[in-house]
Write an enzyme that holds these catalytic residues in place. Structure first.
Site, short mmCIF file in Angstrom:
data_model
loop_
_atom_site.label_atom_id
_atom_site.label_comp_id
_atom_site.label_asym_id
_atom_site.label_seq_id
_atom_site.Cartn_x
_atom_site.Cartn_y
_atom_site.Cartn_z
N LYS A 112 0.81 -1.22 0.00
CA LYS A 112 0.00 0.00 0.00
C LYS A 112 0.84 1.27 0.00
CE LYS A 112 -4.46 -1.48 1.78
NZ LYS A 112 -5.54 -1.19 2.70
N LYS A 193 -5.22 -9.29 -5.91
CA LYS A 193 -6.50 -9.67 -5.31
C LYS A 193 -7.60 -8.70 -5.75
CE LYS A 193 -6.86 -7.28 -0.92
NZ LYS A 193 -7.35 -7.26 0.43
N LYS A 196 -11.68 -3.45 -3.42
CA LYS A 196 -12.55 -2.30 -3.62
C LYS A 196 -11.76 -1.02 -3.82
CE LYS A 196 -14.10 -2.83 1.27
NZ LYS A 196 -13.00 -3.14 2.03
#
Ligand code: AMP
Ligand code: TRP
Length: 336
Positions: A112, A193, A196
């Site tokens: 991230k 993966k 959202k």
């Protein structure tokens, strides 16, 4: 006594089919057998910037989709993390229990933060807050997708370290990872993966997508070369992912799906897959819409927060006392 489970979902967007198959469907199955606590983890969501109106609405939708999927307030406790003060309090204690080195090794942080110009301190210490979430409920198990396993392992390490320094305060939890469906991949890249927070919405199916959008996304999903519907996660990862999704949505085994499409092409497979996805999520969407329309999810969250506060404040007290913190908890003990 029933065993306890705890899990959390970030209100960082509308839930995806990955969240549903990898986590929420199992939350629903577990609510009968376990004493379950499920949390909309809004403090985790603010580790990246969130607009206040968007965050508020995503908290509501996340809770309504979880209830729409079948979580029953008579059986489990659903609440919002920022409504229960013990989370940030034990979160700080866990930040001080974790080492910089072990937080640096978390792969989700590396993913991230990669390529970002600015990253919040909270994104780095996030797993310490997650450990606090779990430990506050004396959870035996933590149902999560495969991507969260490393965080649950860290939680175990922190609990053990704390216990060895201060006495047996925390229960050491186990991750509970489903065999299949644990990792639903992006429809556009089978090595990522389904998420959202993917900037490309073609990569995920959201629980908020219309039937037409689902059909379009499934049609556009990447497949591997060849024509045969064969399950080969190594050689044909994109197709294997679609077969996995099909299997979960239709309640059939991988072998049954592969056999059903023997000698048929990708087009027919994709048409039926889209239909299976629509059938699986339509009832969830309808219940979600009804809960949003009548606002009944709000009282469920208020009652849930009260119950969560009762349980978590007791565990927090145990931890603070063991460490020698606070005057108020035991004023006599600090008279020297
Ligand atoms: P998050 O959306 O990151 O808050 O994740 C909520 C839960 O859904 C966690 O248990 C995740 O492991 C699970 N999850 C998220 N994305 C996927 C996915 N693509 N496949 C399976 N499980 C997932
Ligand atoms: N980190 C989890 C995720 O991104 C969400 C989460 C926060 C969680 N606290 C938790 C999951 C506690 C399980 C238990 O998916």
């Amino acid at each position: 006594m029933k065993k306890r489970v705890f899990s959390g979902i970030q209100p960082s967007g509308i839930l995806t089919l990955g969240n549903y198959l990898g986590a929420i469907k199992r939350f629903v199955e577990m609510q009968d057998e376990y004493e379950a606590f499920y949390c909309v983890v809004d403090y985790h969501a603010i580790t990246v910037p969130q607009a206040p109106e968007t965050l508020r609405s995503q908290i509501a939708h996340t809770a309504a989709f979880m209830l729409g999927a079948g979580l029953d307030p008579e059986k489990m406790t659903l609440f919002v993390q920022s409504d229960v003060p013990a989370h940030t309090q034990l979160g700080w204690i866990m930040e001080c229990t974790a080492s910089f080195g072990e937080l640096s090794r978390m792969t989700q942080f590396k993913e991230k933060s990669e390529g970002k110009e600015s990253v919040s301190g909270g994104l780095f210490t996030y797993p310490a807050l997650m450990a606090a979430d779990i430990l506050l409920y004396d959870a035996d198990g933590v149902p999560v997708g495969d991507d969260q396993k490393q965080h649950v392992e860290l939680c175990r390490d922190l609990a053990e370290r704390f216990n060895s320094r201060f006495g047996k305060v925390f229960k050491v939890p186990e991750p509970i990872i489903g065999e299949t469906g644990a990792r639903i991949m992006s429809l556009q890249d089978p090595h990522k993966k389904m998420s959202k927070s993917d900037p490309n919405p073609a990569g995920y199916i959201s629980l908020g997508d219309s039937k037409d959008e689902i059909v379009k996304k499934v049609k556009r999903a990447v497949t591997d070369s060849g024509r045969e519907v064969a399950y080969d996660p190594e050689g044909k990862p994109a197709l294997a992912n679609l077969i996995t999704i099909f299997s979960h949505c239709a309640g059939k085994t991988i072998d049954e799906i592969v056999a059903a499409y023997d000698g048929k092409g990708y087009a027919e497979f994709k048409r039926d897959l889209a239909e299976a996805v629509v059938e699986a999520i339509t009832p969830v969407q309808e219940k979600h819409d009804a809960l949003i329309a009548d606002g009944s999810f709000v009282q469920i969250l208020i009652d849930g927060a009260r119950r969560a506060h009762e349980v978590s404040s007791r565990v927090l007290k145990r931890a603070k006392e063991a460490m020698g913190l606070s005057v108020l908890l035991d004023p006599e003990a600090v008279r020297l």
